[in-house]
Design an enzyme around this catalytic site. Structure first.
Site, mmCIF file in Angstrom:
data_model
loop_
_atom_site.group_PDB
_atom_site.id
_atom_site.type_symbol
_atom_site.label_atom_id
_atom_site.label_comp_id
_atom_site.label_asym_id
_atom_site.label_seq_id
_atom_site.Cartn_x
_atom_site.Cartn_y
_atom_site.Cartn_z
ATOM 1 N N GLU A 152 39.865 55.638 46.089
ATOM 2 C CA GLU A 152 40.827 54.880 46.900
ATOM 3 C C GLU A 152 42.235 55.488 46.924
ATOM 4 O OE1 GLU A 152 40.453 50.886 45.398
ATOM 5 O OE2 GLU A 152 38.323 50.801 45.849
ATOM 6 N N GLU A 258 29.088 51.641 48.051
ATOM 7 C CA GLU A 258 29.247 50.296 47.475
ATOM 8 C C GLU A 258 28.898 49.232 48.515
ATOM 9 O OE1 GLU A 258 33.154 49.856 45.659
ATOM 10 O OE2 GLU A 258 33.120 51.907 44.914
HETATM 11 O O1 9MR Z 1 32.760 45.031 41.352
HETATM 12 C C1 9MR Z 1 33.719 45.534 40.438
HETATM 13 C C2 9MR Z 1 34.231 44.401 39.539
HETATM 14 O O2 9MR Z 1 33.166 43.912 38.749
HETATM 15 C C3 9MR Z 1 35.383 44.913 38.679
HETATM 16 O O3 9MR Z 1 35.928 43.830 37.948
HETATM 17 C C4 9MR Z 1 36.464 45.540 39.545
HETATM 18 C C5 9MR Z 1 37.596 46.131 38.722
HETATM 19 O O4 9MR Z 1 37.155 47.166 37.890
HETATM 20 O O5 9MR Z 1 35.899 46.569 40.358
HETATM 21 C C6 9MR Z 1 34.880 46.123 41.221
HETATM 22 O O6 9MR Z 1 34.364 47.228 41.938
HETATM 23 C C7 9MR Z 1 35.259 47.842 42.854
HETATM 24 C C8 9MR Z 1 34.980 49.335 42.788
HETATM 25 O O7 9MR Z 1 35.129 49.816 41.480
HETATM 26 C C9 9MR Z 1 35.893 50.098 43.720
HETATM 27 N N1 9MR Z 1 35.784 49.573 45.067
HETATM 28 C C10 9MR Z 1 35.956 48.129 45.219
HETATM 29 C C11 9MR Z 1 35.006 47.390 44.295
HETATM 30 C C12 9MR Z 1 35.133 45.886 44.477
HETATM 31 O O8 9MR Z 1 36.397 45.443 44.111
#
Ligand code: 9MR
Length: 347
Positions: A152, A258
């Site tokens: 990101e 994702e």
């Molecule tokens: O789904 C993930 C969640 O369980 C975590 O708490 C969060 C923070 O680490 O990240 C979420 O996954 C994200 C991913 O790492 C990057 N793209 C967006 C995803 C959803 O927020």
């Protein structure tokens, strides 16, 4: 990696335990029909849940850690590293013959006290940055097939690079440096730049793809583009087709990294609208990916196994009374229409 840790992790689970709702007769396991690796996000607690494990192992061929391979978990405040949960995930994958995708080495949203303390000493910061990336990628060499090296990097409106600690201390080249470091430690790993809303916001996609081109021109070992595809069921399906075509045009590996399709049409009010045509958007995703040349298809990863596992239904994200239902299996592990459509469409 420590063989004992691998074995201990694997032993924690026995799949002979009576498990989830019966899988419907007639629907083949999704991975058995897929022509590319089919991934699913996993959290540590799932590894010891026989229902989760049976359904995941049956249908998916690749795992991405939802949290435990991120810096927020791996890096302690004193700079030491915590590999226990990533090791357990790797052990699980090895036991069940699954691949692992690494997520993520560098993210604007996670830096950590160790790096904040080094902010005033750029040389030490750079050394620690390279060391972190190389220790993590080196440890999972031969286990993790690809890494989201930087996650990101672009502002949501596409105006340019986001500010972050990495950029503040190392400059814009924090990205190129990360790719170089990862490549040195694991030359076989497929290295990705990963971002979201590339389908929804063409301006963001343009800036993102320009960044990829600049990195390639500078000789960075960038091998793939991860498009997260956290999309909503009211996305114009044509937008998905155009986005994937654009992304694939660089000739790099393409990972739909994702995928979830939220029923919240309007992310501002977070109102779940069950009537939205989620299936139509899903079909567009699969059709778009079918059109990517086979040699560029790194895989498609769904961001959670069952609806109840989704981050969109976590306490922090869930706003209204109706749960979201963004993925291929329902709360009880039954395949939804999207799973059936995948079997019909994938090629
Ligand atoms: O789904 C993930 C969640 O369980 C975590 O708490 C969060 C923070 O680490 O990240 C979420 O996954 C994200 C991913 O790492 C990057 N793209 C967006 C995803 C959803 O927020």
């Amino acid at each position: 990696m420590d063989r004992r840790a691998l074995i201990a992790g694997a032993a924690a689970l026995t799949l002979s335990t009576p498990a989830c709702a019966a899988y419907p007769p007639g629907l083949p396991p999704l991975k058995s029909v897929s022509t590319y690796p089919l991934g699913v996000a996993v959290r540590h607690l799932h590894l010891s849940d026989p229902d989760w494990a049976r359904l995941a192992v049956t249908n998916f061929s690749q795992l991405t850690a939802e949290w435990e391979m991120k810096m927020e978990y791996m890096l302690r405040d004193d700079g030491s590293l915590q590999f226990d949960r990533a090791d357990a995930l790797a052990a699980f994958a090895r036991t069940y013959g699954m691949k692992v995708h690494g997520h993520t080495l560098v993210w604007y949203a996670q830096d950590g006290l160790h790096f904040q303390k080094l902010k005033g000493t750029p040389d030490a910061f750079l050394n620690a940055y390279v060391a972190y990336i190389q220790k993590v990628t080196g440890r999972y060499g031969g286990i993790v097939r690809g890494w989201d090296v930087v996650n990101e990097p672009i502002w949501n409106d596409g105006r340019g690079l986001r500010p972050c600690l990495w950029r503040e201390v190392l400059g814009d080249d924090y990205i190129g440096l990360a790719f170089e470091a990862a490549h040195q430690a694991d030359p076989a790993a497929v290295l990705f730049l990963n971002d979201y809303n590339l389908e929804l916001t063409p301006a963001k996609r343009t800036t993102f793809l320009k960044l990829c081109e600049r990195l390639l021109k500078e000789g960075a070992p960038l091998h793939g583009i991860g498009t997260q595809a956290h999309i909503s069921a009211d996305l114009n399906p044509a937008a998905m087709i155009v986005a994937i075509r654009d992304i694939a045009s660089l000739g790099l590996q393409v990972h739909i990294s994702e995928l979830d399709i939220s029923l919240r049409g309007d992310r501002l009010t977070n109102v779940v609208k069950p009537r939205l045509d989620q299936l139509k958007v899903f079909e567009a995703v699969i059709r778009a990916y079918n059109d990517v040349p086979a040699r560029q298809r790194y895989g498609l990863t769904v961001w959670s196994l069952r609806d109840k596992d989704s981050w969109l239904n976590s306490k922090r994200e869930r706003k209204g009374p109706i749960a979201d239902a963004p993925v291929l299996f329902d709360d009880r592990g039954r395949p939804k229409a999207m799973a059936e459509r995948f079997v019909e469409m994938v090629r």
